[in-house]
Scaffold this active site. Sequence first.
Site, PDB file in Angstrom:
ATOM      1  N   GLY A 134       0.787  -1.233   0.000  1.00  0.00           N
ATOM      2  CA  GLY A 134       0.000   0.000   0.000  1.00  0.00           C
ATOM      3  C   GLY A 134       0.820   1.284   0.000  1.00  0.00           C
ATOM      4  CB  ILE A 135       0.333   4.343   2.051  1.00  0.00           C
ATOM      5  CG1 ILE A 135      -1.120   4.568   1.592  1.00  0.00           C
ATOM      6  CG2 ILE A 135       1.044   5.662   2.301  1.00  0.00           C
ATOM      7  CD1 ILE A 135      -2.079   5.018   2.694  1.00  0.00           C
ATOM      8  CG  ASP A 149       4.976  -6.910  15.365  1.00  0.00           C
ATOM      9  OD1 ASP A 149       4.560  -5.744  15.563  1.00  0.00           O
ATOM     10  OD2 ASP A 149       4.256  -7.908  15.425  1.00  0.00           O
ATOM     11  CB  VAL A 150       5.829  -1.281  13.891  1.00  0.00           C
ATOM     12  CG1 VAL A 150       6.603  -1.151  12.603  1.00  0.00           C
ATOM     13  CG2 VAL A 150       4.345  -1.548  13.638  1.00  0.00           C
ATOM     14  CE1 TYR A 206      -6.948   2.403  10.914  1.00  0.00           C
ATOM     15  CE2 TYR A 206      -8.685   3.936  10.344  1.00  0.00           C
ATOM     16  CZ  TYR A 206      -7.434   3.413  10.108  1.00  0.00           C
ATOM     17  OH  TYR A 206      -6.675   3.901   9.080  1.00  0.00           O
ATOM     18  CE  LYS A 245      -4.106   4.674  11.540  1.00  0.00           C
ATOM     19  NZ  LYS A 245      -2.682   4.594  11.174  1.00  0.00           N
ATOM     20  CB  THR A 289      -4.030   0.180   0.048  1.00  0.00           C
ATOM     21  OG1 THR A 289      -4.740   0.070   1.287  1.00  0.00           O
ATOM     22  CG2 THR A 289      -3.693   1.628  -0.234  1.00  0.00           C
TER      23      THR A 289
HETATM   24  P1  NAD Z   1      -1.755  -1.936   3.863  1.00  0.00           P
HETATM   25  O1  NAD Z   1      -2.492  -2.979   4.621  1.00  0.00           O
HETATM   26  O2  NAD Z   1      -1.743  -1.995   2.373  1.00  0.00           O
HETATM   27  O3  NAD Z   1      -0.224  -1.894   4.359  1.00  0.00           O
HETATM   28  C1  NAD Z   1       0.080  -1.874   5.723  1.00  0.00           C
HETATM   29  C2  NAD Z   1       1.438  -2.530   5.919  1.00  0.00           C
HETATM   30  O4  NAD Z   1       1.736  -2.482   7.318  1.00  0.00           O
HETATM   31  C3  NAD Z   1       1.461  -4.018   5.506  1.00  0.00           C
HETATM   32  O5  NAD Z   1       2.580  -4.277   4.676  1.00  0.00           O
HETATM   33  C4  NAD Z   1       1.570  -4.759   6.831  1.00  0.00           C
HETATM   34  O6  NAD Z   1       2.307  -5.979   6.740  1.00  0.00           O
HETATM   35  C5  NAD Z   1       2.291  -3.727   7.693  1.00  0.00           C
HETATM   36  N1  NAD Z   1       2.037  -3.962   9.114  1.00  0.00           N
HETATM   37  C6  NAD Z   1       0.836  -4.069   9.731  1.00  0.00           C
HETATM   38  N2  NAD Z   1       1.022  -4.330  11.030  1.00  0.00           N
HETATM   39  C7  NAD Z   1       2.365  -4.385  11.231  1.00  0.00           C
HETATM   40  C8  NAD Z   1       3.185  -4.636  12.355  1.00  0.00           C
HETATM   41  N3  NAD Z   1       2.669  -4.894  13.559  1.00  0.00           N
HETATM   42  N4  NAD Z   1       4.534  -4.603  12.205  1.00  0.00           N
HETATM   43  C9  NAD Z   1       5.086  -4.374  10.982  1.00  0.00           C
HETATM   44  N5  NAD Z   1       4.354  -4.144   9.878  1.00  0.00           N
HETATM   45  C10 NAD Z   1       3.023  -4.152  10.008  1.00  0.00           C
HETATM   46  O7  NAD Z   1      -2.325  -0.552   4.363  1.00  0.00           O
HETATM   47  P2  NAD Z   1      -2.237   0.931   3.732  1.00  0.00           P
HETATM   48  O8  NAD Z   1      -3.524   1.224   3.105  1.00  0.00           O
HETATM   49  O9  NAD Z   1      -0.962   1.097   2.979  1.00  0.00           O
HETATM   50  O10 NAD Z   1      -2.175   1.787   5.070  1.00  0.00           O
HETATM   51  C11 NAD Z   1      -0.977   2.457   5.482  1.00  0.00           C
HETATM   52  C12 NAD Z   1      -1.320   3.407   6.609  1.00  0.00           C
HETATM   53  O11 NAD Z   1      -2.272   4.372   6.163  1.00  0.00           O
HETATM   54  C13 NAD Z   1      -1.921   2.733   7.833  1.00  0.00           C
HETATM   55  O12 NAD Z   1      -1.418   3.308   9.000  1.00  0.00           O
HETATM   56  C14 NAD Z   1      -3.400   3.018   7.676  1.00  0.00           C
HETATM   57  O13 NAD Z   1      -4.090   3.013   8.907  1.00  0.00           O
HETATM   58  C15 NAD Z   1      -3.372   4.399   7.050  1.00  0.00           C
HETATM   59  N6  NAD Z   1      -4.612   4.697   6.327  1.00  0.00           N
HETATM   60  C16 NAD Z   1      -4.979   3.962   5.244  1.00  0.00           C
HETATM   61  C17 NAD Z   1      -6.192   4.253   4.620  1.00  0.00           C
HETATM   62  C18 NAD Z   1      -6.691   3.479   3.419  1.00  0.00           C
HETATM   63  O14 NAD Z   1      -7.819   3.752   2.980  1.00  0.00           O
HETATM   64  N7  NAD Z   1      -5.924   2.546   2.864  1.00  0.00           N
HETATM   65  C19 NAD Z   1      -6.985   5.277   5.116  1.00  0.00           C
HETATM   66  C20 NAD Z   1      -6.579   6.002   6.215  1.00  0.00           C
HETATM   67  C21 NAD Z   1      -5.369   5.697   6.816  1.00  0.00           C
END
Ligand code: NAD
Length: 253
Positions: free
Chosen positions: A20-21, A67-68, A159, A163, A194
């Site tokens: 994702g991001i 793991d974060v 959630y 946040k 994503t």
């Molecule tokens: P995603 O699920 O595509 O990617 C998240 C990544 O974080 C994954 O690769 C996962 O393995 C990793 N991850 C999760 N828990 C972990 C842990 N404990 N230790 C290490 N790695 C870990 O999600 P995304 O859409 O790319 O989201 C990225 C950020 O943006 C997140 O913080 C999410 O809350 C935020 N966000 C996303 C959206 C959306 O619509 N996608 C909206 C608002 C906020």
Amino acid sequence: MTHTSFSLPQRMIVTGAQSGIGRAVAQAAVDAGGTVLGIDRHAPSPLAEPAPSTSSSPGRFIARIADVTDAAALDEVFGRAAETLGGAPDAVIHSAGIYRQAPVGDMSLDEWEHSMRTNSTSSFLVARGASRIMTGGSLVLLTSIAYARGDWFEPCAAYAASKGAVVSLTTQLAAELGPRGIRVNAVAPGVINTPMTTITQHEHATAGLLQRLPLRRLGEANEVAAACLFLSSAAASYITGAVLPVDGGFLVS
Ligand code: NAD
């Protein structure tokens, strides 16, 4: 002196870099010739080869599985980061996170604590690690517009609260770390296409959501990555403590 350059940091730590991001941030930084230390709990698949014209110097991606929410694991990665990157990071972008939805009455304490730990506590751990090794530069944390809106399309109190803590942390850390030349900002995505976003699989919900969005479409990971990278760049040299929505207008709809 003016800063109009969007030149990107050369040494960067990105969490959640597998998907994702976070992945889009890592890809863009490597494409621009930067060195990226990517952290994720999953082993990363290789990034795409940078297009030959994007940079004169080849970027580099170094993956670390961690793991974060694991303080010891993160301390170790941050403790070695300067050596790994060839110098202190100029930018840290914390994108790892999870999304859980459930009506509050159905939410277990474990689920609540898992959300808080993965999204809020990890932000503290990443910020702590960054503050110990950075000599200036930028920290970007990922929040969500869900922290500010009760009319999200599905119930997600844990959630949203997790946040909201990220926003408070951003405010405090911007004040605390500013005198050391470290800027701290948050990016608040709306609904982004994503792997996290199962909403895209539900046509009905998506159609309703799109009607509410002034831009009438979901966002893409690279559009959020661009905001993260802007905040990490010299072009944002006087921006700290900000929460930047990247939401297609959701917050004003
Ligand atoms: P995603 O699920 O595509 O990617 C998240 C990544 O974080 C994954 O690769 C996962 O393995 C990793 N991850 C999760 N828990 C972990 C842990 N404990 N230790 C290490 N790695 C870990 O999600 P995304 O859409 O790319 O989201 C990225 C950020 O943006 C997140 O913080 C999410 O809350 C935020 N966000 C996303 C959206 C959306 O619509 N996608 C909206 C608002 C906020």
